[in-house]
Motif scaffolding. Structure first.
Motif, short mmCIF file in Angstrom:
data_model
loop_
_atom_site.label_atom_id
_atom_site.label_comp_id
_atom_site.label_asym_id
_atom_site.label_seq_id
_atom_site.Cartn_x
_atom_site.Cartn_y
_atom_site.Cartn_z
N VAL A 134 29.74 5.12 -25.65
CA VAL A 134 28.57 5.77 -26.13
C VAL A 134 28.70 6.35 -27.34
O VAL A 134 29.56 7.39 -27.67
CB VAL A 134 28.21 6.48 -25.04
CG1 VAL A 134 26.61 7.17 -25.31
CG2 VAL A 134 27.94 5.97 -23.65
N SER A 186 30.15 3.42 -19.13
CA SER A 186 30.93 3.37 -20.17
C SER A 186 32.49 4.13 -19.98
O SER A 186 32.47 4.79 -19.02
CB SER A 186 30.23 4.35 -21.21
OG SER A 186 28.72 3.66 -21.64
N CYS A 232 26.91 9.15 -30.10
CA CYS A 232 25.90 9.99 -29.82
C CYS A 232 25.80 10.93 -31.26
O CYS A 232 26.89 11.21 -31.85
CB CYS A 232 26.37 11.24 -28.94
SG CYS A 232 25.17 12.47 -28.82
N THR A 292 36.62 11.69 -24.30
CA THR A 292 35.48 12.26 -25.22
C THR A 292 36.26 12.56 -26.75
O THR A 292 37.46 12.90 -26.73
CB THR A 292 34.94 13.43 -24.63
OG1 THR A 292 36.07 14.40 -24.38
CG2 THR A 292 34.07 13.13 -23.65
N ALA A 346 29.39 14.08 -19.86
CA ALA A 346 30.29 13.02 -20.41
C ALA A 346 31.77 13.39 -19.82
O ALA A 346 32.59 12.84 -19.21
CB ALA A 346 30.55 12.67 -21.71
N PHE A 351 32.89 8.63 -24.88
CA PHE A 351 31.73 9.17 -25.48
C PHE A 351 32.24 9.64 -26.71
O PHE A 351 33.22 10.54 -26.84
CB PHE A 351 31.36 10.56 -24.64
CG PHE A 351 30.25 11.11 -25.05
CD1 PHE A 351 28.81 10.64 -24.72
CD2 PHE A 351 30.40 12.30 -25.75
CE1 PHE A 351 27.55 11.28 -25.36
CE2 PHE A 351 29.30 12.91 -26.03
CZ PHE A 351 27.87 12.41 -26.30
N LEU A 388 34.68 10.54 -18.54
CA LEU A 388 34.85 9.57 -19.91
C LEU A 388 35.84 10.41 -20.91
O LEU A 388 35.83 11.54 -20.82
CB LEU A 388 33.50 9.37 -20.59
CG LEU A 388 32.49 8.47 -19.85
CD1 LEU A 388 32.01 8.82 -18.64
CD2 LEU A 388 31.37 8.09 -20.99
N LEU A 418 26.06 6.42 -19.29
CA LEU A 418 27.53 6.95 -19.48
C LEU A 418 27.99 6.40 -18.23
O LEU A 418 29.45 6.30 -18.13
CB LEU A 418 27.18 8.64 -19.14
CG LEU A 418 26.68 9.08 -20.33
CD1 LEU A 418 26.54 10.70 -20.01
CD2 LEU A 418 27.59 9.40 -21.50
#
Length: 346
Positions: free
Chosen positions: A4, A67, A6, A104, A97, A70, A102, A64
């Motif tokens: 993802v 996935s 962002c 990150t 996240a 992030f 996830l 999220l």
């Protein structure tokens, strides 16, 4: 893997769309991206990538859940000068996240200003839990070091964005000067009037074709149009160019002799394509870039009130200033690719 992405995407800001384009260019082939965007359809059409609505909580949580990674995708996301809500929104997504397990990444970040205790706390907590962190300036690196958070530092990724020539630009009269102003509370009516007079003086002295480039049309187009029509009989030696494709936007500067910019990524694009540059800084990130690259110009609050003084400095830069050398540009591009190495390590 699915990631993802962002950032301040889908907002019509050329600099942030350029960051997204650079991130997609650097993303490893085995990672499938989905972009959180304020305008998913526009993002999908512009970048040929899957996008999801950044304003829909249900859509965000669903994305999220599907996935593995992030990524904060570049820019000044964690700052409260524009709005205190920015760190809450981006920090909240990062925390969500992380809470969902996830991996990150805070990628190519410029941190601050952070003027509130709450936003500083949110920012520190979010960065501390990231698996990878890269920043684009020494001030951000030092802030993280003070918080005992490890990071790698490299120039903004847009230095390494591959550009494409804009068709038709070479048919314009030469030399060409690009101007990128934006609305700002300190860019008062008197200052705009002063700058327009200085632009007229510069055009008269150089015979240049003036390219007025609104990087974020919703903020910049009115000023660009005002300058264009204010040139009067020389308006035929001026054009407002609105380009949404980041590679073509950067490519505009291939045919430009000099750029005058408030926009941070406008300066980076211009300098990376070998333009002479002059800046008007409204933000610490622009001031840092001016210092790092030895770019002439002024802080907006200290802009001279005499248009002749402004145009004289511009003319001096136009006639005698030097763009970055090819070696300097190559070095900045190579070092910007450190952000890619961070992604390859995932």
């Amino acid at each position: 893997m699915r990631a993802v992405l962002c950032g301040y995407y889908g907002m019509g800001n050329g600099g942030d769309e350029a960051l997204l384009s650079a991130l997609l260019q650097m993303l490893p082939a085995q990672i499938q991206p989905v972009v959180l965007s304020a305008n998913p359809k526009a993002t999908e059409n512009l970048h040929q990538v899957q996008a999801s609505d950044r304003r829909s909580v249900i859509s965000i949580i669903k994305t999220l859940k599907q996935s593995d990674i992030f990524i904060w995708g570049g820019g000044s996301l964690m700052q409260d000068a524009t709005s205190f809500r920015n760190p809450i929104y981006y920090g909240g997504l990062m925390g969500l996240a992380q809470g969902m397990g996830l991996k990150t990444v805070a990628w190519a970040q410029g941190i601050g200003p952070l003027n509130r205790n709450l936003t500083r706390w949110i920012t520190k907590k979010a960065f501390a839990k990231c698996d990878r962190v890269s920043v684009r300036d020494s001030g951000s690196a030092q802030l993280l070091a003070n918080w005992q958070i490890k990071s790698v530092i490299a120039p903004d990724p847009v230095w390494a964005l591959k550009s494409e020539s804009l068709l038709g630009l070479w048919t314009k009269h030469a030399p060409r000067i690009a101007i990128m102003l934006r609305s700002h509370p300190q860019l008062t009516t008197n200052r705009i009037t002063c700058l327009i007079t200085a632009i007229k003086n510069l055009q008269k002295s150089t015979g240049a074709y003036i390219l007025l480039i609104p990087f974020q049309p919703s903020h910049d187009r009115d000023i660009a149009k005002r300058i264009h029509w204010s040139l009067g009989e020389n308006a035929n030696l001026s054009a407002v160019i609105t380009e949404t494709n980041p590679r073509l936007l950067k490519g505009i500067f291939k045919g430009v002799e000099m750029a005058i910019a408030m926009r941070y990524h406008g300066l980076i694009m211009a300098a990376s394509e070998g333009c002479k540059c002059s800046a008007i800084s409204y933000d610490p990130k622009v001031s840092r870039l001016m210092s790092d690259l030895n770019i002439s110009g002024w802080e907006l609050e200290n802009l001279p009130t005499d248009p002749q003084e402004i145009s004289n400095q511009w003319l001096e830069q136009f006639a005698n200033g030097d763009p970055l050398s090819n070696d300097q540009i190559s070095s900045l591009v190579d070092r910007a690719l450190i952000h890619q190495e961070l992604l390859l390590s995932l």
